[in-house]
Design an enzyme around this catalytic site. Structure first.
Site, PDB file in Angstrom:
ATOM      1  N   CYS A 288       0.830  -1.203   0.000  1.00  8.23           N
ATOM      2  CA  CYS A 288       0.000   0.000   0.000  1.00  8.23           C
ATOM      3  C   CYS A 288       0.876   1.269   0.000  1.00  8.23           C
ATOM      4  O   CYS A 288       1.470   1.593  -1.016  1.00  8.23           O
ATOM      5  CB  CYS A 288      -0.987  -0.018   1.175  1.00  8.23           C
ATOM      6  SG  CYS A 288      -2.365   1.111   0.956  1.00  8.23           S
TER       7      CYS A 288
ATOM      8  N   GLU B 274      -2.024  -8.893   4.228  1.00  6.59           N
ATOM      9  CA  GLU B 274      -1.989  -9.360   5.618  1.00  6.59           C
ATOM     10  C   GLU B 274      -3.372  -9.515   6.235  1.00  6.59           C
ATOM     11  O   GLU B 274      -3.518 -10.201   7.252  1.00  6.59           O
ATOM     12  CB  GLU B 274      -1.154  -8.408   6.489  1.00  6.59           C
ATOM     13  CG  GLU B 274      -1.746  -7.030   6.728  1.00  6.59           C
ATOM     14  CD  GLU B 274      -1.415  -6.009   5.650  1.00  6.59           C
ATOM     15  OE1 GLU B 274      -1.481  -4.813   5.939  1.00  6.59           O
ATOM     16  OE2 GLU B 274      -1.093  -6.426   4.515  1.00  6.59           O
TER      17      GLU B 274
ATOM     18  N   SER C 147       2.340 -12.125  37.732  1.00  6.93           N
ATOM     19  CA  SER C 147       1.004 -11.539  37.818  1.00  6.93           C
ATOM     20  C   SER C 147      -0.078 -12.599  37.929  1.00  6.93           C
ATOM     21  O   SER C 147      -1.223 -12.283  38.240  1.00  6.93           O
ATOM     22  CB  SER C 147       0.731 -10.689  36.579  1.00  6.93           C
ATOM     23  OG  SER C 147       0.588 -11.518  35.433  1.00  6.93           O
ATOM     24  N   GLY C 148       0.270 -13.848  37.642  1.00  6.61           N
ATOM     25  CA  GLY C 148      -0.717 -14.907  37.599  1.00  6.61           C
ATOM     26  C   GLY C 148      -1.219 -15.195  36.207  1.00  6.61           C
ATOM     27  O   GLY C 148      -1.915 -16.182  35.980  1.00  6.61           O
ATOM     28  N   GLY C 149      -0.882 -14.334  35.259  1.00  7.34           N
ATOM     29  CA  GLY C 149      -1.312 -14.511  33.880  1.00  7.34           C
ATOM     30  C   GLY C 149      -0.339 -15.353  33.082  1.00  7.34           C
ATOM     31  O   GLY C 149       0.744 -15.722  33.543  1.00  7.34           O
ATOM     32  N   VAL C 150      -0.708 -15.635  31.828  1.00  6.77           N
ATOM     33  CA  VAL C 150       0.101 -16.512  30.991  1.00  6.77           C
ATOM     34  C   VAL C 150       1.449 -15.881  30.650  1.00  6.77           C
ATOM     35  O   VAL C 150       2.460 -16.579  30.578  1.00  6.77           O
ATOM     36  CB  VAL C 150      -0.675 -16.906  29.714  1.00  6.77           C
ATOM     37  CG1 VAL C 150      -0.986 -15.696  28.852  1.00  6.77           C
ATOM     38  CG2 VAL C 150       0.102 -17.935  28.901  1.00  6.77           C
ATOM     39  N   ASP C 151       1.501 -14.560  30.458  1.00  2.63           N
ATOM     40  CA  ASP C 151       2.743 -13.920  30.022  1.00  2.63           C
ATOM     41  C   ASP C 151       3.847 -14.054  31.072  1.00  2.63           C
ATOM     42  O   ASP C 151       4.953 -14.509  30.773  1.00  2.63           O
ATOM     43  CB  ASP C 151       2.499 -12.435  29.699  1.00  2.63           C
ATOM     44  CG  ASP C 151       1.417 -12.237  28.658  1.00  2.63           C
ATOM     45  OD1 ASP C 151       1.226 -13.138  27.823  1.00  2.63           O
ATOM     46  OD2 ASP C 151       0.761 -11.188  28.678  1.00  2.63           O
ATOM     47  N   SER C 152       3.554 -13.639  32.291  1.00  2.10           N
ATOM     48  CA  SER C 152       4.587 -13.729  33.326  1.00  2.10           C
ATOM     49  C   SER C 152       4.870 -15.183  33.689  1.00  2.10           C
ATOM     50  O   SER C 152       6.006 -15.533  34.040  1.00  2.10           O
ATOM     51  CB  SER C 152       4.172 -12.940  34.574  1.00  2.10           C
ATOM     52  OG  SER C 152       3.011 -13.477  35.157  1.00  2.10           O
ATOM     53  N   SER C 153       3.863 -16.047  33.570  1.00  2.00           N
ATOM     54  CA  SER C 153       4.070 -17.463  33.883  1.00  2.00           C
ATOM     55  C   SER C 153       5.024 -18.118  32.893  1.00  2.00           C
ATOM     56  O   SER C 153       5.930 -18.873  33.279  1.00  2.00           O
ATOM     57  CB  SER C 153       2.735 -18.206  33.890  1.00  2.00           C
ATOM     58  OG  SER C 153       1.857 -17.662  34.845  1.00  2.00           O
TER      59      SER C 153
ATOM     60  N   HIS D 253      -3.743  -5.058   0.673  1.00  2.00           N
ATOM     61  CA  HIS D 253      -3.199  -5.528   1.947  1.00  2.00           C
ATOM     62  C   HIS D 253      -3.258  -7.053   2.015  1.00  2.00           C
ATOM     63  O   HIS D 253      -4.303  -7.626   2.351  1.00  2.00           O
ATOM     64  CB  HIS D 253      -3.986  -4.920   3.118  1.00  2.00           C
ATOM     65  CG  HIS D 253      -3.715  -3.476   3.336  1.00  2.00           C
ATOM     66  ND1 HIS D 253      -2.690  -3.018   4.140  1.00  2.00           N
ATOM     67  CD2 HIS D 253      -4.313  -2.373   2.830  1.00  2.00           C
ATOM     68  CE1 HIS D 253      -2.678  -1.701   4.136  1.00  2.00           C
ATOM     69  NE2 HIS D 253      -3.650  -1.281   3.348  1.00  2.00           N
TER      70      HIS D 253
END
Length: 505
Positions: A78, A168, A219-225, A166
Site C-alpha cells: 500500500c 496481511e 502476575s498470575g497470567g500466561v505472560d509472566s508465567s 493488503h
C-alpha cells in the site's frame, strides 16, 4: 537466526503482517520506518508497511531506503508500494475511483514469482485514496483490478515487488499465498517454531544473565508465567519470583495463583502490599496517572524486596508485543501506558529483561504448551497489569474494589459454568463512575452500575465483542444485582476494537 524486517509506517495492520509471517514459521521483527538495522547480517528480506499518510503529505514518513532497495528482497504494501514509486520518479495522485474494501485482482504476469498460484479474480482488500498514475522506468506491472491499473508491480533488475492492496488482512483471500511467495523469494527456511524459540531464548538468557540473580514480576497470567518457566529453564534457582497483592487483583486471586505455581517448582515470594497502593491512589481519577502510580508502586515494591535478597541484578517482566506497540505508536502518540513498559525510574538499580517482548499472545500460549505448563495457566484470560485499577473508572477505594471483585467473580465463574470461558479472549467487569435509580423491594435505590466486557480476538491488536447468549447475560446480571451490595444496574459493552479499546481505561 534469519529474520524479515518490517518497517512500520504507522499502519493499523502492520502487526498483522508480522503475525502472518510467524504463522508461516518465519521470524520477523517490526521496527520504526527509519530504524533499519543495517549491521544485522541475519536479515533476509524487508517489507514496507502501509501508512495513514499519503506520500504527498508534508508530514508523511519519507526515509532514505538506499541501504535497502536493491540489496535485499523488498516488498512494499500500500503506502510502501506508492512510496517506492514516488522516490523512483513515478507519480502518485488522488484516485478518481478510491478503493476501500473488497476488489478483484487479476495477475497480468503469472510467471512472476510473486504471482505464483494466484488465480484470476482473486478477492483482495484495498484501503487507499491515492494510486500510482505514472509508473517509473523499470517498473513492470504484474497485477491489476478493475479500477487500479497498477495493483502490483516488480522493478526489473532488482528483487523489489509491491502491491497496492493488503495481503496481511483476512479478507484478502490470496494474502497468505502472496506473503509465502515473498518468503520463497527471500529463501526463508521457515523453521521458526515454539521449540526453536525456547531453545534460542534459553541460550540467550544464559548468556545474557550468566550467574546473576533475577527477580520476576509474577502476575498470575500466561505472560509472566511463561517468562518464569523460560527463566527457570535457563537459570534455575537464581530466579526469585515476586507476586504482589496490590489490592487490585480478582477475588481470591492472590491465594489461588500462589497455589497454581506450586507445580512449576518456582521460588515465589507473596507480598501483601494492598495498603501501599491504596494510599498512593487515594483521590486519583486520571487513567494515565493511575497507571503510572501502579507501575511505580510495582517497581518500588520490587526494589524493596530486592534489597532483602543478595546480589539481585535483573528485573524480569512478562511484557509482550502488543504492550510495546500500544505504549507508544509510530507517530509518538501514547495510546495508553502499561505498567510493565512505562514509568521505570531512571535511576533504577535493576536491569530489565523481557523474554517475551516480541511475541504475540497466541505465540506465548504455544510456547507455554511446549514447555508443558499447566493448561489452566496457559488458558487464563489476559488481565491488565494495573489490574482492577483500570476497571474502576474514577477514584479507587477499598469499597469499590470489593464491589468490583464480587461482580467480576460472578461473571467469570458464570462463563466457566456455561462453558463459555474458552470461547472468549478476555472478559471482566467494569465499575462505572455513575449511579442510577433502581427499585429493590419497596425501596428506591441510587446505586452503582456495572458494565460487563467480553471480547473475541487472537492477538489483542483487534477485538470484537463476544456474542454471549442472552439467557447467560440475564442470569449473570440478576445474580450480580441480587448478591453484590451497592449495585442495581448491569450493562453489556458491545464495542469493538478499534475504535474502542478492550479495557475502558
Amino acid at each position: 537466526m534469519e529474520k524479515i524486517i518490517i518497517l512500520d509506517f504507522g499502519s493499523q495492520t502492520t502487526q498483522l503482517i508480522g503475525r502472518r509471517l510467524r504463522e508461516m514459521n518465519t521470524y520477523c521483527e517490526i521496527v520504526p520506518y527509519n530504524k533499519f538495522p543495517e549491521k544485522d547480517e541475519s536479515v533476509i528480506g524487508v517489507i514496507l508497511s502501509g501508512s495513514p499518510f499519503s506520500v504527498n503529505d508534508k508530514e508523511a514518513f519519507k526515509p532514505d531506503l538506499s541501504a535497502i532497495k536493491g540489496k535485499y528482497p523488498l516488498l512494499g504494501i500500500c503506502y510502501g508500494a506508492q512510496y517506492l514509486a514516488y522516490i523512483s520518479g513515478g507519480k502518485v495522485e488522488k484516485s478518481d475511483s478510491r478503493e476501500y474494501g473488497r476488489a478483484l485482482l487479476t495477475p497480468t504476469d503469472k510467471t512472476d514469482p510473486l504471482m505464483k498460484s494466484i488465480p484470476d479474480q482473486s478477492q483482495v482488500w484495498m484501503s487507499h485514496g491515492d494510486t500510482i498514475t505514472v509508473v517509473p522506468d523499470r517498473f513492470r506491472i504484474i497485477a491489476q483490478t478493475k479500477d487500479v491499473a497498477c495493483a502490483a508491480y516488480r522493478i526489473d533488475g532488482e528483487k523489489t515487488w509491491s502491491v497496492q492492496f493488503h495481503p496481511e488482512v483476512f479478507h484478502t483471500e490470496i494474502g497468505t499465498t502472496i506473503l509465502d511467495n515473498f518468503l520463497n523469494i527471500c529463501r526463508a527456511e521457515k523453521d521458526w517454531t515454539p521449540a526453536n524459540f525456547i531453545e534460542s531464548t534459553v541460550n540467550r538468557l544464559k548468556e545474557q544473565i550468566g550467574d546473576d540473580k533475577v527477580i520476576l514480576a509474577l502476575s498470575g497470567g500466561v505472560d509472566s508465567s511463561v517468562s518464569a518457566a523460560l527463566l527457570n529453564k535457563a537459570i534455575g534457582r537464581n530466579l526469585t519470583c515476586i507476586f504482589v497483592d496490590n489490592g487490585l487483583l480478582r477475588k481470591n486471586e492472590f491465594e489461588e495463583v500462589l497455589k497454581d505455581y506450586e507445580h512449576l517448582g518456582l521460588n515465589v515470594l507473596g507480598i501483601d502490599a494492598k495498603e501501599h497502593f491504596y494510599k498512593a491512589l487515594e483521590g486519583v481519577t486520571d487513567p494515565e496517572r493511575k497507571r503510572k502510580i501502579i507501575g511505580k508502586g510495582f517497581i518500588d515494591i520490587f526494589e524493596q524486596e530486592a534489597r532483602k535478597l543478595k546480589d539481585i541484578r535483573w528485573l524480569a517482566q512478562g511484557t509482550i508485543y502488543p504492550d510495546i506497540i500500544e505504549s507508544l505508536s509510530i507517530t509518538g502518540t501514547t495510546i495508553k501506558s502499561h505498567h510493565n513498559v512505562g514509568g521505570l525510574p531512571e535511576k533504577m538499580n535493576l536491569k530489565l529483561i523481557e523474554p517475551l517482548r516480541l511475541l504475540f499472545k497466541d505465540e506465548v500460549r504455544r510456547v507455554g504448551r511446549k514447555l508443558e505448563m499447566n493448561e489452566l495457566l496457559i488458558r487464563r484470560h489476559p488481565f491488565p497489569g494495573p489490574g482492577l485499577g483500570v476497571r474502576i473508572l474514577g477514584n479507587i477505594t477499598p469499597e469499590k474494589v470489593r464491589i468490583l471483585q464480587e461482580a467480576d467473580d460472578i461473571f467469570i465463574r458464570g462463563l466457566r459454568n456455561w462453558n463459555l470461558y474458552d470461547a472468549v479472549w478476555q472478559a471482566g467487569a467494569v465499575l462505572l463512575p455513575v449511579q442510577s435509580v433502581g427499585v429493590m423491594g419497596d425501596e428506591r435505590t441510587y446505586e452503582n452500575a456495572i458494565a460487563l466486557r467480553a471480547v473475541t480476538s487472537t492477538d489483542a491488536m483487534t477485538a470484537d465483542w463476544a456474542r454471549l447468549p442472552f439467557d447467560f447475560l440475564a442470569k449473570v446480571s440478576n445474580e450480580i444485582i441480587n448478591k453484590v451490595r451497592g449495585v442495581n444496574r448491569v450493562v453489556y459493552d458491545i464495542s469493538s476494537k478499534p475504535p474502542a479499546t478492550i479495557e475502558w481505561e
